[in-house]
Scaffold this active site. Structure first.
Site, PDB file in Angstrom:
ATOM      1  N   GLU A 227      10.042  -7.777  -4.258  1.00 52.88           N
ATOM      2  CA  GLU A 227       9.732  -8.760  -3.234  1.00 52.88           C
ATOM      3  C   GLU A 227      10.355  -8.487  -1.816  1.00 52.88           C
ATOM      4  O   GLU A 227      10.956  -9.484  -1.127  1.00 52.88           O
ATOM      5  CB  GLU A 227      10.035  -9.893  -3.587  1.00 52.88           C
TER       6      GLU A 227
ATOM      7  N   ILE B  63      32.540  -1.488 -19.141  1.00 52.27           N
ATOM      8  CA  ILE B  63      33.296  -2.449 -20.073  1.00 52.27           C
ATOM      9  C   ILE B  63      32.995  -1.916 -21.528  1.00 52.27           C
ATOM     10  O   ILE B  63      33.625  -1.675 -22.341  1.00 52.27           O
ATOM     11  CB  ILE B  63      32.835  -3.866 -19.956  1.00 52.27           C
TER      12      ILE B  63
ATOM     13  N   GLY C 124      31.688   4.545 -23.112  1.00 52.76           N
ATOM     14  CA  GLY C 124      30.622   5.338 -23.538  1.00 52.76           C
ATOM     15  C   GLY C 124      29.544   4.733 -24.222  1.00 52.76           C
ATOM     16  O   GLY C 124      28.420   5.351 -24.018  1.00 52.76           O
TER      17      GLY C 124
ATOM     18  N   GLU D 206       0.957  -1.054  -0.057  1.00 55.23           N
ATOM     19  CA  GLU D 206      -0.035  -0.182   0.020  1.00 55.23           C
ATOM     20  C   GLU D 206       0.910   1.315   0.010  1.00 55.23           C
ATOM     21  O   GLU D 206       2.123   1.087   0.394  1.00 55.23           O
ATOM     22  CB  GLU D 206      -0.967   0.058   0.958  1.00 55.23           C
TER      23      GLU D 206
ATOM     24  N   THR E 213       2.056  -5.268 -10.010  1.00 57.46           N
ATOM     25  CA  THR E 213       2.104  -5.764 -11.449  1.00 57.46           C
ATOM     26  C   THR E 213       0.813  -6.209 -12.045  1.00 57.46           C
ATOM     27  O   THR E 213       0.251  -7.150 -11.714  1.00 57.46           O
ATOM     28  CB  THR E 213       3.179  -6.718 -11.292  1.00 57.46           C
TER      29      THR E 213
END
Length: 381
Positions: free
Chosen positions: A365, A339, A342, A127, A160
Site C-alpha cells: 500500500e 531476544i 540463535g 504495474e 494479491t
C-alpha cells in the site's frame, strides 16, 4: 488491542483466536514453506463473517465498522501475517472498491459472493514498470467498434489473489498518460477470455498469501463492468487506499503484537546463569521499548479507524498509522529475533517468521517514503 475494547471487538478477537488455534497454527509453516494459498481457510473465514466485515447486512456482510475490522486483521496477523494480509486485501481493496464506488446493480451482483467468502477478490493497480507512478500505467482499455465493449491489453503485477481470485477490480488507462482523470476501474471475472494469471512471485515473507501477475490480451469487457464514471478510476483508488492504509497498519500491529508476545514468553522461559533472561536489563529494556512502541502503534491505528467510522477524512491519519505501525512491526520483529538469539534464526521458533513477514508492511500500500510524502503534503497545505 485499543485501550477500551467494545463488546463486538472482544467477541471478534476471541473468535479469531479460537479459529486460528484450530485451523491456522497447525498448518501455517507448511503453507509458508510451500507457498500454498489455503483458499479453504478463507471460505471458512467467510462463514464467520470476516470476508465482509465492512459490508452492510443487506448485501450479506457483517455490517461492522473499521474498529472491528482492525481487531479482526490484527488478531489474524498475530497468528499468521499471510492470512491477515489476504483477508485485508480481499476486504479493503476489491470488496471495498465495489462497496464504495459501484452501482447498486453491481453491488447486488458481487458483494454477497465476496462477503460470504464464496468468491475471493483481487485488485489491480500496480504495474511492472510504473509501481506507485500510476499516472504512467501502460495497461489500456479502448472502446471497440460497437461502442459497447472495451478491449484491454497490458499487465499488472504484485496482485494479491491474482490466480485464485474469482473476480478482480482493475484500474486501467482510458485517457492520456499522466492524466489523473484518464484511468477507469473495471470489474473483471475470472474466466473472461484474454484475462489470465501470470507468474507467481517467490517471496521472502507472507508466503501463504498469493501474489501473481495479471495479464490482459485483447480482453473484451462490457461497458456495464465499468465502476462509476469513465475516468474516475484513479480518484476512486486514492479513496480506497485511505482504507487500505488502515488495513496495513492493522496487519503491522498484529505482527508486532505477535512478535512481542512470543519474545516476552520466551524471555521468561529461557534461563541463563540460573535466572530467566527477562531479569537482565539488556532484555527487559528491549521488551519495554517494544511494548511502548506497539501500544503507540495501536493508538494511531484505532484513531484512524475511529475517524473512518465517523466519516471523517483520514488521508493524514491513515498514512501516519501505516507509516508508524509498519516500522514498529519491523523493529519489534528484529528485536524479537535478538531476544531469541540463535533460536530466533531457526524455523523451530516463531521469531523468524514475524521477521520475514514484517518487512512487507513497509512496502505494501505504498512505501514508508510515500506515506511520509502524504503526511508532509497534508501538513503543508
Amino acid at each position: 488491542m485499543e485501550a477500551v475494547a467494545t463488546e463486538n471487538q472482544t467477541m471478534i478477537a476471541q473468535m479469531v483466536r479460537d479459529f486460528g488455534a484450530q485451523h491456522i497454527k497447525p498448518n501455517m509453516m507448511k503453507w509458508d514453506d510451500s507457498q500454498e494459498f489455503p483458499i479453504e481457510i478463507f471460505h471458512k473465514l467467510g462463514e464467520l463473517g470476516l470476508m465482509g466485515v465492512l459490508v452492510p447486512t443487506q448485501y450479506g456482510g457483517s455490517g461492522f465498522g473499521y474498529s472491528e475490522y482492525v481487531t479482526a486483521i490484527a488478531e489474524l496477523s498475530k497468528i499468521d501475517g499471510s492470512i491477515g494480509l489476504s483477508m485485508a486485501a480481499h476486504n479493503s481493496l476489491c470488496t471495498g472498491h465495489i462497496l464504495q464506488h459501484a452501482s447498486e446493480e453491481q453491488k447486488q451482483k458481487y458483494l454477497p459472493k465476496l462477503a460470504s467468502g464464496e468468491w475471493i477478490g483481487a485488485w489491480g493497480l500496480t504495474e511492472p514498470n510504473t509501481g506507485s507512478d500510476a499516472g504512467n500505467m501502460r495497461t489500456t482499455a479502448v472502446l471497440d467498434e460497437s461502442g459497447e465493449n472495451y478491449i484491454i491489453n497490458g499487465a499488472k503485477n504484485f496482485i494479491t489473489h491474482g490466480k485464485s481470485g474469482n473476480v478482480a477490480v482493475v484500474i486501467v488507462r482510458t485517457g492520456e498518460v499522466g492524466d489523473s482523470h484518464g484511468m477507469t476501474a473495471f470489474i473483471i471475472e475470472r474466466g473472461t477470455p484474454g484475462f489470465e494469471a501470470g507468474r507467481k512471485e517467490d517471496k521472502l515473507g507472507m508466503r501463504a498469501s498469493e501474489t501473481t501477475e495479471l495479464i490482459f490480451t485483447d480482453c473484451k469487457v462490457s461497458k456495464k463492468n465499468v465502476i462509476g464514471k469513465v475516468g474516475d478510476g484513479f480518484v476512486q483508488s486514492l479513496k480506497v487506499l485511505d482504507g487500505g492504509r488502515i488495513s496495513i497498519a492493522a496487519l503491522s500491529l498484529g505482527i508486532a503484537q505477535g512478535a512481542l508476545e512470543a519474545a516476552t514468553k520466551y524471555s521468561k522461559e529461557r534461563h541463563q546463569f540460573n535466572q530467566p533472561i527477562s531479569s537482565f536489563q539488556g532484555i527487559s529494556f528491549k521488551l519495554a521499548d517494544m511494548a511502548t512502541e506497539v501500544e503507540a502503534a495501536s493508538l494511531l491505528t484505532y484513531r484512524a479507524a475511529d475517524m473512518k467510522d465517523r466519516g471523517l477524512n483520514v488521508n493524514l491519519e491513515s498514512a501516519m498509522a501505516k507509516l508508524y505501525a509498519s516500522e514498529v512491526a519491523v523493529r519489534t520483529a528484529n528485536e524479537g529475533v535478538q531476544i531469541f538469539g540463535g533460536y530466533g534464526y531457526t524455523k523451530d521458533y516463531p521469531a523468524e517468521k514475524y521477521y520475514r513477514d514484517a518487512k512487507l508492511c513497509t512496502i505494501g500500500e505504498g512505501t514508508s517514503e510515500i506515506q511520509k510524502l502524504v503526511i508532509a503534503r497534508a501538513l503543508l497545505k
